[in-house]
Design a protein around this motif. Structure first.
Motif, PDB file in Angstrom:
ATOM      1  N   SER A  39    -112.161 115.251 -11.250  1.00 23.72           N
ATOM      2  CA  SER A  39    -113.101 114.325 -10.616  1.00 23.72           C
ATOM      3  C   SER A  39    -112.915 114.425  -9.107  1.00 23.72           C
ATOM      4  N   LYS A  78    -118.103 114.387 -12.249  1.00 24.37           N
ATOM      5  CA  LYS A  78    -117.790 113.026 -11.805  1.00 24.37           C
ATOM      6  C   LYS A  78    -117.465 113.039 -10.314  1.00 24.37           C
ATOM      7  N   PHE A  80    -117.284 110.425  -7.464  1.00 26.58           N
ATOM      8  CA  PHE A  80    -117.275 109.001  -7.179  1.00 26.58           C
ATOM      9  C   PHE A  80    -117.378 108.766  -5.676  1.00 26.58           C
ATOM     10  N   ARG A  83    -118.931 102.673  -2.305  1.00 24.61           N
ATOM     11  CA  ARG A  83    -120.074 101.976  -1.712  1.00 24.61           C
ATOM     12  C   ARG A  83    -119.760 101.439  -0.320  1.00 24.61           C
ATOM     13  N   GLU A  93    -127.245 105.256  -0.956  1.00 22.71           N
ATOM     14  CA  GLU A  93    -127.292 106.307  -1.975  1.00 22.71           C
ATOM     15  C   GLU A  93    -128.430 107.289  -1.690  1.00 22.71           C
ATOM     16  N   LYS A 111    -128.340 114.860 -15.708  1.00 27.93           N
ATOM     17  CA  LYS A 111    -127.822 113.536 -15.354  1.00 27.93           C
ATOM     18  C   LYS A 111    -127.169 113.607 -13.973  1.00 27.93           C
ATOM     19  N   SER A 113    -124.474 113.440 -11.128  1.00 26.88           N
ATOM     20  CA  SER A 113    -123.015 113.563 -11.044  1.00 26.88           C
ATOM     21  C   SER A 113    -122.423 112.497 -10.129  1.00 26.88           C
ATOM     22  N   LYS A 115    -121.642 109.000  -8.708  1.00 25.89           N
ATOM     23  CA  LYS A 115    -121.582 107.616  -9.162  1.00 25.89           C
ATOM     24  C   LYS A 115    -121.085 106.781  -7.987  1.00 25.89           C
ATOM     25  N   VAL A 117    -119.406 103.634  -6.595  1.00 25.69           N
ATOM     26  CA  VAL A 117    -118.487 102.633  -7.140  1.00 25.69           C
ATOM     27  C   VAL A 117    -117.966 101.754  -6.003  1.00 25.69           C
TER      28      VAL A 117
END
Length: 135
Positions: A39, A78, A80, A83, A93, A111, A113, A115, A117
């Motif tokens: 990740s 993944k 990450f 925010r 974003e 989908k 990749s 995310k 958080v």
């Protein structure tokens, strides 16, 4: 029995001006080749690595941001992004490039990749890893 370890590569530096960002990407691809659960985390100025429309012509270095879009081919799905790091830099974003992977368990549906958080979620993600490498 395979011994898959969870590796998190933490990117805190702006994409250019140092070699950290590009080196991290190279190490990630090597780790993925060895069947680790890889990740990436983007914090602080590291969030700039994923912004779209990067133009490096003026500084005379290669724009490597398109390489992130190849990560899905290496089962690195993944990414990450914290925010608070985005908000502190006036980013959202929508300022990030679109990075997708094809989910083989869902009929190869594309989908995202990336995310987004929270800082607290990022701390949980970090604590759940076997190996955390900072760049």
């Amino acid at each position: 029995m395979s011994n898959i370890k969870k590796f998190l590569y933490v990117n805190r530096k702006a994409p250019y001006g140092t070699i950290y960002a590009l080196e991290s990407l190279e190490v990630v691809l090597i780790g993925a080749a060895f069947d680790q659960d890889v990740s990436l985390a983007f914090l602080d100025d590291g969030v700039f690595q994923l912004t779209k429309g990067q133009d490096t012509g003026a500084i005379g270095v290669k724009n490597f941001s398109p390489t992130f879009r190849a990560l899905g081919d290496y089962d690195v799905t993944k990414l990450f992004v914290e925010r608070e790091s985005l908000e502190e830099r006036g980013l959202s974003e929508g300022d990030l490039q679109e990075i997708v992977y094809e989910d083989e368990d869902d009929d190869w549906a594309e989908k995202p990749s990336i995310k987004i958080v929270s800082r607290a979620e990022m701390a949980d993600i970090m604590s759940g890893q076997d190996v955390v490498l900072s760049f």
